[in-house]
Motif scaffolding. Sequence first.
Motif, PDB file in Angstrom:
ATOM      1  N   ASP A  43       2.320   1.693  -3.828  1.00 35.31           N
ATOM      2  CA  ASP A  43       1.238   2.228  -4.465  1.00 35.31           C
ATOM      3  C   ASP A  43       1.586   3.787  -4.320  1.00 35.31           C
ATOM      4  N   PHE A  44       1.518   4.154  -2.572  1.00 35.85           N
ATOM      5  CA  PHE A  44       0.912   5.626  -2.190  1.00 35.85           C
ATOM      6  C   PHE A  44       2.150   6.191  -2.846  1.00 35.85           C
ATOM      7  N   ALA A 100       1.201  -1.406  -0.036  1.00 36.64           N
ATOM      8  CA  ALA A 100       0.166   0.236  -0.059  1.00 36.64           C
ATOM      9  C   ALA A 100       1.059   1.456  -0.260  1.00 36.64           C
ATOM     10  N   ALA A 106       2.160   6.913  -7.291  1.00 38.39           N
ATOM     11  CA  ALA A 106       1.734   7.352  -7.783  1.00 38.39           C
ATOM     12  C   ALA A 106       1.490   8.615  -7.705  1.00 38.39           C
TER      13      ALA A 106
END
Lengths: 419, 144
Positions: B132-133, B129, B136
């Motif tokens: 991903d953060f 997670a 992005a």
Amino acid sequence: MPIKRRRFLQALSAGAGLATLGLPAVRAAKGTRIVVIGGGFGGATAAKYLRLWGPDLEVILIERNRDFISCPQSNLVLGGSRTLKDLTLGYETLTARHGVQLVHDEVNGIDPQRQTLALSEKEISYDRLVIAPGIDFVYDGIAGLEDPAVREAIPHAWKAGPQTIALRQQLEAMPNGGRFLMSIPRMPYRCPPGPYERACQVAFFLRYSKPKARITVLDANPGIVAKQDQFLEAWEEKYPGIIEYHPNQEVTAVDSATRTVTTAAGKFRADVINIIPPQRAAAIAHSAGVVNVDARWCDVDFLSYESTTRKNIHVIGDAIASTLPKSGHMANAEAKVCAAAIVAMATDQRLVGGPVFANTCYSHVNASEAIHISNVYRYDPVSRSMQSVHGNMVSEQATRLDAYYARAWAMNIWSDVLD
Amino acid sequence: MGADTGQTPGAPGPRWQRQSRWCCLLAVLGSPAAVGAETGEASTRFNLATHGIEETLSTEDKVANVRLLTASCAACHGTNGYSVGITPVLAGLGRDYFIQQMVDFRSGARPGTVMNHNASAYTPAEIAAMADFFAALPRTGCDR
């Protein structure tokens, strides 16, 4: 509420990969006012992140001082490798970039029923209050320190500022062959490794400028409370014969005229004395009615940092009772959990699961080498507290690399708090 | 307060369980084909659920917590991972690269100081997670 929540979750799951960014589509009610008292590591971080994550919130930060002065690294001012100016930063960016309203004033009282604060000349209201009060010193148990004039003459230097400079000047004026005495209170107190780092920094200064001078450390604790082996090694190898360490020595009296400190074991004389007094949550926490542990600290819900005695009032930083060390890094981490919870409440979202955050602390043994300790804490739903995931890790010994990373830590956390 | 006072690490039970989940992640990442891949396929290759190691965190948990999880990195790596000096900028790092660094810190393949310890405290789902953060976010120029 359930409908809102479902819509929120649908919105989140719609974006597949990017959904993890979690930028909420739900907005806070306009004009919800959060007041933060105290602009240290905890309070300033809370104010910034409340605006970052809740752009519709009105955030007011009340801080009595014009400047932010970092306690971390302030022992280096005693050692001589930093100046207080290096550690002094401004609050302007919080307003310019994040829209935090800064009020430099004193809070004279809190009325939790009416949800108002009394400032020096006006009253302001709040919807939710965050208190980041820091610590006050408890002088009751130390005879001689009731007198404010004595507290000036014998500085604690445990809040970076004028007292840090005063202690440095006293050390500079101390004769070669003189003795520096410092005392450490019983845990819990702000910055557990700090006093031992201070002993290193004073020894570093004395070793080169007054090589015949000696140091007495009186520790109320049964032993060195953090990084013990590493500090002992540094004391033996870098400052042999300079530091005398006495465990289980609680200071009961100070005589500033004769420069004498009393413990149960007897009297100790010194030329420069530095008493780090016992501590408690600062006065504003007491007047808010949120002090409920040992008459000194504040019990909170670790998912939101809301007080367990007063709804609508959150407490972060050194003032709370917890398993977490009282450090600037922890205050910064707690502030974010608190901000996330307040934003979630204001936008009718729900934070699921518990927080996880890291603490890193660097202690400098001289001008160029440091020891780190790191620990990751995870919310434990059973004890409802933050628990270390797998214990702490301490450097095997002081290194130059750790001192380099200590600089990185300071630059980045200062920026995270204030920029 | 006891946690930072030189105690030995926590109980072996939960630690061992975490270890086993990590072994799965390491196994996934360990094959040469998986390492360093920055293509669209990577997202399926690194899909933790398909390897049976999706644990207690549901999708909405991850979403609610990732902003808070990554905020802890900020103390040393800058707000949103935009370091202001010395430590690496995390914003805009490739997802696979980020995961690989965390795996390597944990195994010791990448030498470090604090990160070898800290990387092993997070679950595979949390690492993914966080990856991903940061992936992005733009690498530079983002207003914090």
